[in-house]
Design an enzyme around this catalytic site. Sequence first.
Site, PDB file in Angstrom:
ATOM      1  N   LYS B  76       0.867  -1.172   0.000  1.00  0.00           N
ATOM      2  CA  LYS B  76       0.000   0.000   0.000  1.00  0.00           C
ATOM      3  C   LYS B  76       0.913   1.234   0.000  1.00  0.00           C
ATOM      4  O   LYS B  76       1.940   1.254   0.695  1.00  0.00           O
ATOM      5  CB  LYS B  76      -0.864  -0.024   1.267  1.00  0.00           C
ATOM      6  CG  LYS B  76      -1.927   1.077   1.343  1.00  0.00           C
ATOM      7  CD  LYS B  76      -2.769   0.912   2.621  1.00  0.00           C
ATOM      8  CE  LYS B  76      -3.909   1.900   2.703  1.00  0.00           C
ATOM      9  NZ  LYS B  76      -4.717   1.712   3.934  1.00  0.00           N
ATOM     10  N   SER B 151      -9.690   1.564   2.963  1.00  0.00           N
ATOM     11  CA  SER B 151      -8.823   2.386   2.148  1.00  0.00           C
ATOM     12  C   SER B 151      -7.759   1.610   1.400  1.00  0.00           C
ATOM     13  O   SER B 151      -7.178   2.125   0.445  1.00  0.00           O
ATOM     14  CB  SER B 151      -8.144   3.440   3.031  1.00  0.00           C
ATOM     15  OG  SER B 151      -7.249   2.822   3.939  1.00  0.00           O
ATOM     16  N   SER B 175      -9.929  -0.909   7.041  1.00  0.00           N
ATOM     17  CA  SER B 175      -9.309  -0.704   5.728  1.00  0.00           C
ATOM     18  C   SER B 175      -8.618  -1.912   5.131  1.00  0.00           C
ATOM     19  O   SER B 175      -8.211  -1.888   3.977  1.00  0.00           O
ATOM     20  CB  SER B 175      -8.320   0.459   5.782  1.00  0.00           C
ATOM     21  OG  SER B 175      -9.024   1.679   5.871  1.00  0.00           O
TER      22      SER B 175
END
Lengths: 481, 487
Positions: B76, B151, B175
Amino acid sequence: MEWETVIGLEIHAQLSTKSKLFSGSSTEYGQEPNTQANVVDLAMPGVLPVLNAEAVRMAAMFGLAIGAPIGRGNVFARKNYFYPDLPQGYQISQFDKPIVELGHIDITLENGESKRIGVTRAHLEQDAGKSLHKDFAGMTGIDLNRSGTPLLEIVSEPDMRSAKEAVAYMKKIHELVQYLGINDGNLQEGSFRCDANVSVRPKGQKEFGTRTELKNINSFRFVERAINLEVERQIDLLEEGGEVIQETRLYDPDKNQTRSMRSKEEANDYRYFPDPDLLPVEITDEFLDEVRASLPELPQVKFKRFMQEYGLSDYDAGVLTANRAVADYFEAVAKDSGEAKLSANWVIGELSSHLNNHDLLITDSPVSSEMLTGLIKRIADKTISGKIAKEVFQALWEGEGSTADDIIESKGLKQITDSGAIEAMIDEIIANNQAQVEQYRSGKDKVFGFFVGQVMKASQGKANPAQVNQILKQKLAPESE
Amino acid sequence: MINKTLTELSAGLKDGDFSSVELSQYFLQRIAKYDDELNAFITVTEEQALAAANKADEAIAAGTAGVLTGIPVAYKDLFCTDGIRTSCASKMLDNFIAPYNATVVEKLTAAGMPMLGKTNMDEFAMGSSNENSYYGAVKNPWDLERVPGGSSGGSAVAVCAKLAPVSLGTDTGGSIRQPASLTGVTGIKPTYGRVSRYGMIAYASSLDQGGVFASNAEDCALVLAAIAGFDAKDSTSVEHQVPDFSATLNDSIQGLKIGVPKEFFGEGLDNKIATVIQEALQEYTKLGAEIIDISLPNTHLAIPSYYVIAPAEASSNLSRFDGVRYGYRCEDPKDLTDMYMRSRGEGFGTEVKRRIMTGTYALSAGYYDAYYLKAQKIRRLISNDFKQAFEKVDVIMGPVSPETAFKIGAKTDDPISMYLADIYTLSLNLAGLPGMSIPAGKANDMPVGLQIIGNYFEEAKMLNIAHQFQQATDYHKQLPAQFGGEK
C-alpha cells in the site's frame, strides 16, 4: 496607592543528554546547520518518536531535589501549532500529567531571611529549531539542529514579590540544575532561559491583577531589568486609569524596553491531547531508588554541613556552595590541608579574584586544588608569611613551578624564624638609625613602624613578623640598666 | 501460476520449476495487462522487482533462501520505501521520496521478497471505497463499475485480480477487512502493536495497524509471521512472542465456541449478506464448533467514537505536511500564512480536509471534554464489551460490511452513509483487537466476507479457524472471470 508585584517564572533548562528527547541525533551546540537532524527531527512521514531514558532520569533527579512527587504515569501530549521551525506541526510536551509535580525551593532574601518558593511542576518537552532571518534575502532559513533537544520546563508558583526575588529564585534553580549535572548552565547559548509572568495589585488585595508574560530572557540582569520595567509600565497604566491587557511581551535589551508580541485573542488554541505515538511513562520504585542514590549532595545540605564541619560563617558557606565545582575544590583543599578557615579565605579571596580577572571557571584554574593545598600547608607551618604566600600563588598561577615548595625553594622565600639572625639584623638597623631610636624612646610610637619596615626590607620580607615585633620591642625599650 | 499458494510458489522456486525473475515478470505482465482498467497500482517498480528477484534467485541457488524468498509482494502506498515514491495517494506527497524503508518493508526485503509496486488507496487512508485517491478510483475486479472498498483498495484488488500473490495494507477502521470482503480475498488486521508502524504514514496512530492480503489464511500466516514483532523504533509495538502461525493451521476446531453478536445483525444489514454469514456459521458447526449468541451492547457507539478519535489524531498527524520541508508547496506564496493555507488547501483532497476540520474542532478548547475525552471513554466501554464476551467464547464472528460493493460514485455526496459502511469493523480498532475477513460466498453477485474477531494476540487461533473453513470450502479460490477465473 501602594502596589504589590506578583511574579511567577517559567524556566526552560536544556537537559545535558547526549542525544535528543525522541531521536538519536546529537545535541551538541554550535554545529553546521541541519547536520544534527535525522528523519525523526525532520518529521518525515511515518517516523516515530522514541523516548530518551536519560532525559527521564534527569527530570526525576530534579523532582527529587525539590521534594516533589514524581508522576508515576506521566504522559506526553502534543501541543499543536504551525511554525516553520516546528517540523511536526506540534511540540511533544507534557500537559496534565507532568513528570515532576508540586515541589519547592528556598531562596535567601536581601535581609538574610529565607523564603520558600513553590515549584508548581516541571515537565519534559522538545525544543524547536531556529528560524534564521539574516543571510537569506527575503527568505527564512531553518536550522533544525536544536529541534527535539530535551528541555525541562520548570514552572514556579506566583510566589515572588520583587524582581530581586525572581532573580534569587532563578539563580537558585540555575545552581541546582548544575549541581545535579543535568544542565550546563550556559545562558548565552540558551541552555537556560526564562519567561516571567508579571502582574501588580493594590497592596492588601487578594485577587491577582491581569498578568503579562515576558518572553525569553536570557540573563539574570535582564530578568531584573525586564521585570522592573514591566512593573513600572503596569503601575503607570493603572494609575492613569487604564488597564493591563493580558498579552505576551518581548524584552529588548538593546533599547531596554518591552513591547507587545501578541494579545490573548491572538494566542493559539494548542489543542493538547495525549500523543498516541508514546505510551504513558511508568516510573517504578526501583527506578526512583536508583535515581535517589545517584543524587549528589544538594546545595542546602552542603551549606549546613560546611558551617558545621568546617566552622565556616554562613557568608563563606554560602559563597562556597553556590557552585558545585567551587565547593568540591574548597573541600579538597580544606580536607588535605586541615586548615578549613584558611582554605575558605584563599578560595574566596585570591583564587576567586584571579579567576574573575581572567574570566575562568574554577575547573579551568591553573592553580589546582593540590597546588593550593601545598601552599596553605606552608602558611600553616609558618614556612612563609601570608604576604609571601601571595607571591607564591602568583608564581603558581603563572606556571613558574608545579608546587608551592618548588617555588619557595627556588625563589628562596622561606621565612626567617631564627631569632639570632633576626636579632643581628635588628642590631644593625638600630646602630645605623640612632636618630629614630631617640625619637621612639622619647615617646614617638609611630616610629616603630619604620623599624618593622626596615627589618622586612633587610630580610626581603622573609622575617617572621611576630618575631620581628617582639625582638624590636625588646631592643628599643629604654635602657633600664 | 495464479492458483498456487505461497507455499507452492516457494516449492516451485526451490525445485527450479521457475525462477523468481520469471515469477516477478509473470506478475509484472499481469499488471501491465490489467492495471489500466483496475488502477490498483500508483507506482510499478519493475526495475527494482527484477533486481531483487535476481538476488533472490542467487540466494535460492546458494541454498540460503527462506520460505518467502523470491515471492513478489505489493505495498500500500503509505509504507515508506527507500528511494521510491510514497504518495499516500495524495497530491501532497506526489513528489515525496523517503530516504528510508518502513520496518515491514525492511523485513520483507530482508526475507527476499521483490517489490512489484505501490498500491492505490484512499488518500491518507481516509475512505471506505478507494474513490478518494489523487490517482483515481480503484475498480472492483468482480464488477468494474463498483468500488473495491477502502482504504487499502489497491492492495485488495492486486491480490483479487492476481496482479500480486500477496500484498500489505493497513487497517485503521476496517481498511483491510472491508476491501478484502468486497473483493473476496483473505485479509488480516493483527492486534494493535503486533506489527511496527515505523515508516507507515500515520492516519490515526492509536488505531492504525499494518496487515496482509492474500488468497487464503495459509498465505497470510506466512507473511504475517515475517512482518510481526517488537520494533525499538515504534514505542507502541508490543514485546510479545511471535508464534509460528503456520504450525497450528491444521489444529482441530472441535468444540470451538463462536460468539455471534446480535448487534451485528440489526437494521442496515443486507439480508442476503446475513444469509451468507448464517451459512458460513453452519459450516463451522459441521466442523464441530458451537455457536453462542452474545451481545456487544456498545457497538452502536463505535461510529461516533471513531469519527472523533481518528480525525482528532489525523488533524495533528497531518500537520507536518506544511510545504516547508517536503511534499507539495503552492506556487509563489505571498507570505508564510499564504504558503500554509494554499499548500494544504491545494495539496489535500476533500475527505482529508473534512477529517482535519472535524478533528481540529474535536480537540479545540471547550470541546475537548465533550468530544475527544468522551470518545475515549466510549472506547473503554467497547473494549470492556469484548473482554466480557471473550470470557464466554473463543472467537467472535459476523459480517464485515453491511453491504456488498456499491457503484462508484453512489455515495460520493453522502459521507455519513459512507462512514456507516465501517459499522462492524471500527470497534476492533477502538479495542485494538485482531480481525480477519475471509470469503464466505456471494450476495448480489458480489463477494461477501466473514469477519473473524480474536482476542488479543490470538492471530494463530484466528488463522487456524480461517484455514479450517477454507479446507472445507472453495470461496477463496474463486476468481473474477475477466482476470483468469472460470467463466
